[in-house]
Design a protein around this motif. Structure first.
Motif, PDB file in Angstrom:
ATOM      1  N   THR A  93      21.117  39.762  40.626  1.00 45.82           N
ATOM      2  CA  THR A  93      22.419  39.760  39.953  1.00 45.82           C
ATOM      3  C   THR A  93      22.538  40.908  38.956  1.00 45.82           C
ATOM      4  OG1 THR A  93      22.696  37.363  40.188  1.00 45.82           O
ATOM      5  CG2 THR A  93      23.955  38.445  38.448  1.00 45.82           C
ATOM      6  N   VAL A  94      23.574  41.707  39.138  1.00 45.05           N
ATOM      7  CA  VAL A  94      23.933  42.781  38.206  1.00 45.05           C
ATOM      8  C   VAL A  94      25.377  42.522  37.781  1.00 45.05           C
ATOM      9  CG1 VAL A  94      24.253  45.258  37.892  1.00 45.05           C
ATOM     10  CG2 VAL A  94      22.407  44.411  39.363  1.00 45.05           C
ATOM     11  N   ILE A  95      25.572  42.147  36.506  1.00 51.45           N
ATOM     12  CA  ILE A  95      26.882  41.716  36.015  1.00 51.45           C
ATOM     13  C   ILE A  95      27.626  42.878  35.357  1.00 51.45           C
ATOM     14  CG2 ILE A  95      28.105  40.157  34.455  1.00 51.45           C
ATOM     15  CD1 ILE A  95      25.787  38.200  34.736  1.00 51.45           C
ATOM     16  N   TYR A  96      28.881  43.038  35.732  1.00 51.55           N
ATOM     17  CA  TYR A  96      29.777  44.039  35.141  1.00 51.55           C
ATOM     18  C   TYR A  96      30.879  43.289  34.400  1.00 51.55           C
ATOM     19  CZ  TYR A  96      32.844  48.215  35.038  1.00 51.55           C
ATOM     20  OH  TYR A  96      33.626  49.286  34.664  1.00 51.55           O
ATOM     21  N   GLU A  97      30.847  43.333  33.058  1.00 55.09           N
ATOM     22  CA  GLU A  97      31.876  42.650  32.276  1.00 55.09           C
ATOM     23  C   GLU A  97      33.074  43.576  32.088  1.00 55.09           C
ATOM     24  OE1 GLU A  97      32.480  40.248  28.042  1.00 55.09           O
ATOM     25  OE2 GLU A  97      30.812  41.643  28.275  1.00 55.09           O
ATOM     26  N   THR A  98      34.264  43.046  32.317  1.00 51.73           N
ATOM     27  CA  THR A  98      35.450  43.883  32.201  1.00 51.73           C
ATOM     28  C   THR A  98      36.662  43.044  31.800  1.00 51.73           C
ATOM     29  OG1 THR A  98      36.760  45.602  33.306  1.00 51.73           O
ATOM     30  CG2 THR A  98      36.146  43.682  34.627  1.00 51.73           C
ATOM     31  N   HIS A  99      37.768  43.731  31.607  1.00 48.62           N
ATOM     32  CA  HIS A  99      39.027  43.124  31.189  1.00 48.62           C
ATOM     33  C   HIS A  99      40.072  43.500  32.233  1.00 48.62           C
ATOM     34  CE1 HIS A  99      42.765  42.693  28.857  1.00 48.62           C
ATOM     35  NE2 HIS A  99      42.096  41.913  28.027  1.00 48.62           N
ATOM     36  N   ILE A 100      40.787  42.514  32.762  1.00 50.76           N
ATOM     37  CA  ILE A 100      41.721  42.768  33.859  1.00 50.76           C
ATOM     38  C   ILE A 100      42.723  43.855  33.504  1.00 50.76           C
ATOM     39  CG2 ILE A 100      43.728  41.780  35.045  1.00 50.76           C
ATOM     40  CD1 ILE A 100      41.241  41.138  36.484  1.00 50.76           C
ATOM     41  N   ARG A 101      43.332  43.753  32.360  1.00 48.21           N
ATOM     42  CA  ARG A 101      44.321  44.762  31.971  1.00 48.21           C
ATOM     43  C   ARG A 101      43.651  46.101  31.659  1.00 48.21           C
ATOM     44  NH1 ARG A 101      49.421  45.752  29.989  1.00 48.21           N
ATOM     45  NH2 ARG A 101      49.543  47.191  28.214  1.00 48.21           N
ATOM     46  N   GLY A 102      42.586  46.053  30.877  1.00 52.61           N
ATOM     47  CA  GLY A 102      41.957  47.281  30.422  1.00 52.61           C
ATOM     48  C   GLY A 102      41.328  48.111  31.515  1.00 52.61           C
ATOM     49  N   LEU A 103      40.865  47.474  32.580  1.00 52.53           N
ATOM     50  CA  LEU A 103      40.152  48.201  33.636  1.00 52.53           C
ATOM     51  C   LEU A 103      41.041  49.216  34.341  1.00 52.53           C
ATOM     52  CD1 LEU A 103      37.510  48.480  35.288  1.00 52.53           C
ATOM     53  CD2 LEU A 103      38.442  46.769  36.852  1.00 52.53           C
ATOM     54  N   THR A 104      42.309  48.878  34.552  1.00 51.47           N
ATOM     55  CA  THR A 104      43.144  49.740  35.392  1.00 51.47           C
ATOM     56  C   THR A 104      44.495  50.109  34.784  1.00 51.47           C
ATOM     57  OG1 THR A 104      44.127  47.827  36.538  1.00 51.47           O
ATOM     58  CG2 THR A 104      42.108  48.774  37.485  1.00 51.47           C
TER      59      THR A 104
ATOM     60  N   PRO B 175      48.413  48.738  38.302  1.00 50.44           N
ATOM     61  CA  PRO B 175      47.584  48.819  37.096  1.00 50.44           C
ATOM     62  C   PRO B 175      47.678  47.565  36.228  1.00 50.44           C
ATOM     63  CG  PRO B 175      49.563  50.173  36.895  1.00 50.44           C
ATOM     64  CD  PRO B 175      49.502  49.721  38.311  1.00 50.44           C
ATOM     65  N   GLY B 176      46.551  47.180  35.674  1.00 48.63           N
ATOM     66  CA  GLY B 176      46.508  46.076  34.726  1.00 48.63           C
ATOM     67  C   GLY B 176      46.639  44.702  35.336  1.00 48.63           C
ATOM     68  N   THR B 177      46.357  44.566  36.623  1.00 51.74           N
ATOM     69  CA  THR B 177      46.565  43.296  37.317  1.00 51.74           C
ATOM     70  C   THR B 177      45.336  42.882  38.120  1.00 51.74           C
ATOM     71  OG1 THR B 177      47.429  44.312  39.335  1.00 51.74           O
ATOM     72  CG2 THR B 177      49.018  43.875  37.567  1.00 51.74           C
ATOM     73  N   PHE B 178      45.408  41.653  38.653  1.00 50.92           N
ATOM     74  CA  PHE B 178      44.359  41.171  39.557  1.00 50.92           C
ATOM     75  C   PHE B 178      44.251  42.084  40.780  1.00 50.92           C
ATOM     76  CE2 PHE B 178      45.903  37.013  37.659  1.00 50.92           C
ATOM     77  CZ  PHE B 178      44.841  36.889  36.775  1.00 50.92           C
ATOM     78  N   LEU B 179      45.395  42.520  41.283  1.00 53.96           N
ATOM     79  CA  LEU B 179      45.385  43.406  42.455  1.00 53.96           C
ATOM     80  C   LEU B 179      44.783  44.761  42.113  1.00 53.96           C
ATOM     81  CD1 LEU B 179      48.839  42.687  44.163  1.00 53.96           C
ATOM     82  CD2 LEU B 179      46.653  41.511  44.434  1.00 53.96           C
ATOM     83  N   GLY B 180      44.953  45.200  40.870  1.00 59.20           N
ATOM     84  CA  GLY B 180      44.346  46.452  40.460  1.00 59.20           C
ATOM     85  C   GLY B 180      42.834  46.400  40.535  1.00 59.20           C
ATOM     86  N   LEU B 181      42.245  45.252  40.216  1.00 66.53           N
ATOM     87  CA  LEU B 181      40.794  45.101  40.313  1.00 66.53           C
ATOM     88  C   LEU B 181      40.329  45.247  41.756  1.00 66.53           C
ATOM     89  CD1 LEU B 181      38.007  44.500  39.198  1.00 66.53           C
ATOM     90  CD2 LEU B 181      38.566  42.074  39.196  1.00 66.53           C
ATOM     91  N   ILE B 182      41.111  44.719  42.693  1.00 66.43           N
ATOM     92  CA  ILE B 182      40.744  44.858  44.111  1.00 66.43           C
ATOM     93  C   ILE B 182      40.568  46.326  44.471  1.00 66.43           C
ATOM     94  CG2 ILE B 182      41.523  44.494  46.486  1.00 66.43           C
ATOM     95  CD1 ILE B 182      42.948  41.982  45.556  1.00 66.43           C
ATOM     96  N   GLU B 183      41.437  47.174  43.936  1.00 69.29           N
ATOM     97  CA  GLU B 183      41.373  48.602  44.253  1.00 69.29           C
ATOM     98  C   GLU B 183      40.103  49.252  43.702  1.00 69.29           C
ATOM     99  OE1 GLU B 183      45.229  50.730  43.803  1.00 69.29           O
ATOM    100  OE2 GLU B 183      45.979  48.785  43.075  1.00 69.29           O
ATOM    101  N   LYS B 184      39.452  48.601  42.756  1.00 64.49           N
ATOM    102  CA  LYS B 184      38.234  49.148  42.159  1.00 64.49           C
ATOM    103  C   LYS B 184      36.953  48.586  42.786  1.00 64.49           C
ATOM    104  CE  LYS B 184      40.023  52.026  39.307  1.00 64.49           C
ATOM    105  NZ  LYS B 184      39.788  53.490  39.528  1.00 64.49           N
ATOM    106  N   ILE B 185      37.078  47.792  43.814  1.00 62.89           N
ATOM    107  CA  ILE B 185      35.884  47.222  44.455  1.00 62.89           C
ATOM    108  C   ILE B 185      34.940  48.301  44.986  1.00 62.89           C
ATOM    109  CG2 ILE B 185      35.107  45.896  46.459  1.00 62.89           C
ATOM    110  CD1 ILE B 185      37.350  43.908  45.912  1.00 62.89           C
ATOM    111  N   PRO B 186      35.429  49.352  45.657  1.00 64.18           N
ATOM    112  CA  PRO B 186      34.484  50.398  46.103  1.00 64.18           C
ATOM    113  C   PRO B 186      33.706  51.023  44.945  1.00 64.18           C
ATOM    114  CG  PRO B 186      36.586  50.632  47.230  1.00 64.18           C
ATOM    115  CD  PRO B 186      36.789  49.604  46.152  1.00 64.18           C
ATOM    116  N   TYR B 187      34.368  51.201  43.808  1.00 57.41           N
ATOM    117  CA  TYR B 187      33.691  51.743  42.624  1.00 57.41           C
ATOM    118  C   TYR B 187      32.593  50.798  42.150  1.00 57.41           C
ATOM    119  CZ  TYR B 187      33.133  52.765  37.616  1.00 57.41           C
ATOM    120  OH  TYR B 187      32.626  53.020  36.364  1.00 57.41           O
TER     121      TYR B 187
END
Length: 391
Positions: A195-206, A216-228
């Motif tokens: 397990t490698v945990i990445y703590e983040t904030h939904i709005r702040g991430l994107t 940007p700033g949404t649940f869907l925005g996080l999906i776009e960052k999955i490859p990263y």
């Protein structure tokens, strides 16, 4: 059965259950989208708490031990100023123990609801009932019209002498669909050793344009960052609070521009079961549920688990000078730790402390965790100020 009709189109219909087993209400109201309608009202069931879509209607159930009367208000849309139907939950027909309930047939998805609770105003003994307050269901699965929180809910220092009967700016619970196609995607079930945990904030991430996301700033925005995230070797994402919170209520203003600032972090929860509306595209009422589930599904598809930060130690209602959203107005002495003068005990630094040692509150927390794991497919939790849960 009895049929009652609201004859004047500018009025909503008020139903009282006294001496009736079952009633059909035919209501015509100014904000009725479909004209005249028939609504069947029955006593309903005490469990489960919250709203459940039954085969014969929607069942509503809410806890209040000390209320003398509860009203259920139903709205065609979350931004409607008047309910099309107000159901008085009679203590004989619609109360089992400390739970008030009703089964209503003829409602539709995406309609909104709220409660009013009536009882004594006796802060010394932990009772702050005010029938003018529109109260959210603590078990609401989605909250709509949350933009209203930037301009409403004054401090509840005493009951209002002239109760407000219109609610143009009040957030309300939503009759939200629960079905979702998980496409057979299973949980990753990672071992601790990998397990490698990445703590983040939904709005702040994107939210910043540099994220180059479509949402940007949404649940869907996080999906776009999955490859990263995969490129980093992340196996679990831990999200700061995503439960509904009042980001504008009590927030400071910019000392230079006077602009109202928002609460960024979200550690002032209003509705623990509900994903935050502004973390969705807001394309449709309640879409935050589907978009959260979509995010979870795609994280799991990528082999990444999801952990939620839960702040059960306090709520957004603050102290005696805070806003009233739900818990305080439904049963203050049950939900909060109070001293012998009825003042809030503050073990959190946030002006109140949830009464987590009380069986009712403990069951509420367990129900909430169960919902996020079974219905929303969350993999784990981080508990903010967890020591308070043991008080």
């Amino acid at each position: 059965m009895t049929i009652a009709q609201a004859t004047r189109p500018q009025e909503s219909f008020h139903y009282s259950a006294r001496s009736r087993e079952r009633t059909i209400v035919e209501a015509t109201a100014a904000n009725n989208l479909d004209g005249s309608r028939k609504t069947l009202i029955a006593p309903g069931y005490a469990l489960p708490l919250g709203v459940r879509d039954c085969c014969d209607g929607f069942n509503f159930a809410v806890f209040s031990r000390h209320a003398e009367r509860i009203e259920l208000l139903l709205f065609d849309r979350p931004n409607c100023a008047e309910p099309f139907l107000t159901v008085e939950l009679d203590s004989v027909r619609h109360r089992s123990g400390d739970i008030w309930h009703a089964l209503i047939q003829g409602l539709k998805w995406d309609q909104a609801y709220a409660y009013r609770a009536y009882g004594p105003w006796d802060p010394l003994h932990g009772m702050r009932f005010d029938g003018s307050c529109l109260l959210l269901d603590p078990h609401a699965l989605a909250v709509a019209n949350t933009a209203a929180w930037r301009n409403e809910v004054p401090p509840l220092l005493r009951p209002r002498e002239n109760p407000v009967q219109r609610f143009p700016s009040a957030a309300k619970g939503l009759l939200a669909r629960r079905f979702f196609d998980w496409q057979g995607i299973a949980r990753p079930r990672r071992s601790w050793s990998e397990t490698v945990i990445y703590e983040t904030h939904i709005r702040g991430l994107t939210i910043h344009p540099s994220s180059a996301t479509e949402h940007p700033g949404t649940f869907l925005g996080l999906i776009e960052k999955i490859p990263y995230l995969k490129d980093l070797g992340v196996t679990a994402v831990e999200l700061m609070p995503v439960q509904e919170f009042a980001e504008r209520d009590g927030a400071p203003t910019n000392p230079i521009s006077g602009e109202s600032l928002r609460n960024y972090w979200g550690y002032n929860t209003v509705a623990f079961f509900a994903p935050k509306e502004t973390y969705s595209t807001q394309a449709a009422p309640g879409c935050q549920i589907d978009e959260f589930k979509l995010m979870v599904r795609e994280l799991h598809r990528a082999g990444i688990e999801i952990i939620l930060d839960m702040a059960f130690n306090h709520t957004a209602e603050g102290g005696v000078d805070g806003s009233t959203f739900n818990f305080r107005g439904l049963d203050d002495s049950i939900y909060y730790l109070l001293d012998d003068q009825g003042q809030y005990l503050d073990f959190t630094g946030c002006k109140n402390t949830l009464n987590c040692g009380h069986p009712v509150v403990r069951d509420y927390i367990i129900d909430c965790l169960r919902y996020w794991t079974t219905e929303m497919h969350v993999d784990g939790f981080r508990f903010d100020l967890a020591s308070v849960l043991g008080r």
